[in-house]
Design an enzyme around this catalytic site. Structure first.
Site, mmCIF file in Angstrom:
data_model
loop_
_atom_site.group_PDB
_atom_site.id
_atom_site.type_symbol
_atom_site.label_atom_id
_atom_site.label_comp_id
_atom_site.label_asym_id
_atom_site.label_seq_id
_atom_site.Cartn_x
_atom_site.Cartn_y
_atom_site.Cartn_z
ATOM 1 C CB THR A 135 -0.937 0.008 1.221
ATOM 2 O OG1 THR A 135 -1.914 1.054 1.076
ATOM 3 C CG2 THR A 135 -0.167 0.203 2.516
ATOM 4 C CD GLN A 191 -2.573 3.934 3.943
ATOM 5 O OE1 GLN A 191 -3.535 4.001 4.698
ATOM 6 N NE2 GLN A 191 -2.474 3.009 3.010
ATOM 7 C CG HIS A 249 -1.641 -1.201 5.610
ATOM 8 N ND1 HIS A 249 -2.686 -2.075 5.736
ATOM 9 C CD2 HIS A 249 -2.195 0.018 5.438
ATOM 10 C CE1 HIS A 249 -3.834 -1.416 5.659
ATOM 11 N NE2 HIS A 249 -3.563 -0.138 5.479
ATOM 12 C CD GLU A 304 -3.222 1.396 -2.265
ATOM 13 O OE1 GLU A 304 -4.008 0.460 -2.022
ATOM 14 O OE2 GLU A 304 -2.133 1.536 -1.662
ATOM 15 C CG HIS A 305 -4.690 5.160 -0.393
ATOM 16 N ND1 HIS A 305 -3.804 4.127 -0.162
ATOM 17 C CD2 HIS A 305 -5.936 4.629 -0.315
ATOM 18 C CE1 HIS A 305 -4.478 3.013 0.056
ATOM 19 N NE2 HIS A 305 -5.775 3.282 -0.037
ATOM 20 C CG ASP A 346 -7.970 2.281 4.446
ATOM 21 O OD1 ASP A 346 -7.838 2.204 3.214
ATOM 22 O OD2 ASP A 346 -7.031 2.538 5.220
ATOM 23 C CD GLU A 371 -8.793 -4.435 -43.355
ATOM 24 O OE1 GLU A 371 -9.275 -5.536 -43.029
ATOM 25 O OE2 GLU A 371 -8.800 -3.436 -42.611
ATOM 26 C CG HIS A 420 -13.239 -10.489 -44.195
ATOM 27 N ND1 HIS A 420 -12.340 -11.521 -44.201
ATOM 28 C CD2 HIS A 420 -13.283 -10.032 -42.905
ATOM 29 C CE1 HIS A 420 -11.853 -11.677 -42.976
ATOM 30 N NE2 HIS A 420 -12.419 -10.784 -42.167
#
Length: 441
Positions: free
Chosen positions: A240, A262, A265, A332-333, A366, A420, A425
């Site tokens: 984190t 943080q 963690h 992330e945050h 959170d 192409e 096709h």
């Protein structure tokens, strides 16, 4: 305890900042791949027996089965602390409010009279939801995984969390209680790469899934990378991280507390302050010393995280330069603690989630903001989003044309096919009309 990086006076060229100048953890998922490959192969071939062996080897527990019995889920919910239950129920309520609004409606576009394209949003049929269980217990991650899957309409879901020695080889009872509270009755006592392999390949107890989501350690991330393609994944979530963009108006007590929140963690967690105020930087350093001394998990998590190369205080010339730094970092945050915080936040391009002002700490997100906390890490927020209802939905285009509508555009289709060098096709269109096709006589 925390290092400084002085970018004042540095050039910020158009096109971005050299990311190597910024704090970042060393996370070698490629190296971990070779460690998880034999584990995943073993689970593929031996199924439940392999999972039982890895529970003994990695988790120190002896289990006879991997699936958690229903009575254990029921008992965990009955014995859950009422205050914890009330907090989880409120977290679930708020998460449902936010995620229910994310559900997309099918939409039909009439391209021409008689020709329509409908985009249908179809949920993934079955998902595996991973909930970490190493240094901490994360019932909140049960909420963040399960609620968007349920709101997307996923019909079948299974949760896996590591077996715990203290709880007879079952996942933590608060994890089990959260599952029961959400109505999830398929839960497995498996962690790490082996849990991802269980979901990908299936075992005697667990039917394989189409997608795996949820945060985990480097081995979970490596297993996701290895098995991506066989399964869909949300992201290779790593340790984190928090970045805080702050100026002289920020309260150093708040800033330090959020950085520490943080860091607790994991020793690889990243805590980064970006500021144009040297006075704030010094005040935050003093607060870190004081607040760390008064908290828990200091030596095994917080101090290594704050003193590691992944954390630091980055000094810049102004908020504009600070915005350039946090956009390059793609946290992330990301907290914005500046004057006119909402206006500054509106200018951010890269972040998993943005927390605006002094009363929106990451801790709120959170647990109970209503937002999702399963977010991209390691700079991946520059191209990836956090977990949402959309993560569990697939857009399917349904093309419906009448003969007349096809005839109107047939010439263009044939022309492009020939351009192409794909004549078959064009022939597939010609065959529906009175046009010559290859093989006609």
């Amino acid at each position: 305890m925390i290092s400084r990086i002085d970018l004042r006076g540095a050039a910020f060229p158009e096109g971005g900042i050299d990311r190597d100048l910024l704090p970042r953890a060393e996370l070698d998922v490629e190296a971990a791949l070779e460690k998880v490959r034999p584990i995943c192969d073993d689970v593929r071939h031996r199924g439940t027996a392999a999972l039982i062996d890895y529970a003994r080897r990695f988790d120190g527990v002896t289990i006879e089965r991997v699936r958690v019995p229903q009575e254990a889920l029921t008992s965990a919910l009955e014995e859950l602390d009422p205050a914890v239950r009330a907090a989880l129920e409120e977290s679930i309520r708020r998460a449902r409010l936010v995620h229910r609004e994310q559900r997309r409606a099918d939409h039909t576009t009439q391209v021409v009279p008689g020709g329509t394209v409908t985009e249908r949003w179809v949920p993934v049929e079955r998902v595996g939801l991973y909930v970490p269980g190493g240094r901490s217990v994360y019932p909140s991650s049960v909420v963040m995984n399960v609620v968007p899957a349920q709101e997307a309409g996923v019909g079948s879901m299974a949760v896996s969390s590591p077996p715990q020695r203290d709880f007879g080889g079952l996942p933590h009872p608060t994890i089990l209680a959260a599952c029961a509270l959400l109505g999830v009755d398929e839960v497995y006592a498996a962690g790490g790469a082996q849990a991802v392999a269980m979901f990908a390949y299936g075992t005697e107890e667990c039917r394989s899934v189409s997608m795996v989501t949820g945060p985990g350690n480097i081995f979970v991330a490596a297993a996701k990378r290895l098995l991506k393609g066989r399964i869909g994944i949300d992201a290779e979530a790593g340790p984190t991280e928090i970045a805080i963009l702050a100026d002289a108006t920020a309260d150093p007590v708040h800033v330090a507390a959020d950085l520490i929140s943080q860091a607790e963690h994991d020793p690889l967690a990243a805590s980064v302050l970006v500021t144009d105020s040297e006075e704030l930087a010094s005040a935050v350093e003093k607060q870190l010393d004081a607040q760390v001394a008064a908290t828990k998990h200091v030596e095994d998590r917080i101090r290594p995280a704050l003193s590691g190369r992944q954390s630091g205080i980055v000094l810049v010339d102004g908020v504009d330069e600070g915005l350039a730094v946090v956009d390059a970092y793609a946290a992330e945050h990301l907290e914005i603690q500046t004057r006119d915080a909402a206006a500054v936040a509106a200018r951010v391009r890269n972040a998993g989630a943005i927390f605006v002002g002094p009363y929106a700490p990451v801790s709120l997100g959170d647990y109970a903001a209503g937002s999702n906390h399963v977010l991209p890490t390691g700079g991946c927020a520059c191209h990836s989003s956090g977990l949402s209802v959309q993560s569990f939905l697939r857009g399917i285009h349904v093309v419906d044309y009448t003969r007349e509508a096809l005839a109107e555009v047939a010439g263009h289709v044939v022309t492009l096919a020939e351009a192409e060098d794909l004549p078959a096709h064009g022939a597939a269109v010609k065959a529906r009309f009175d046009w010559k096709v290859p093989g006609d006589k």
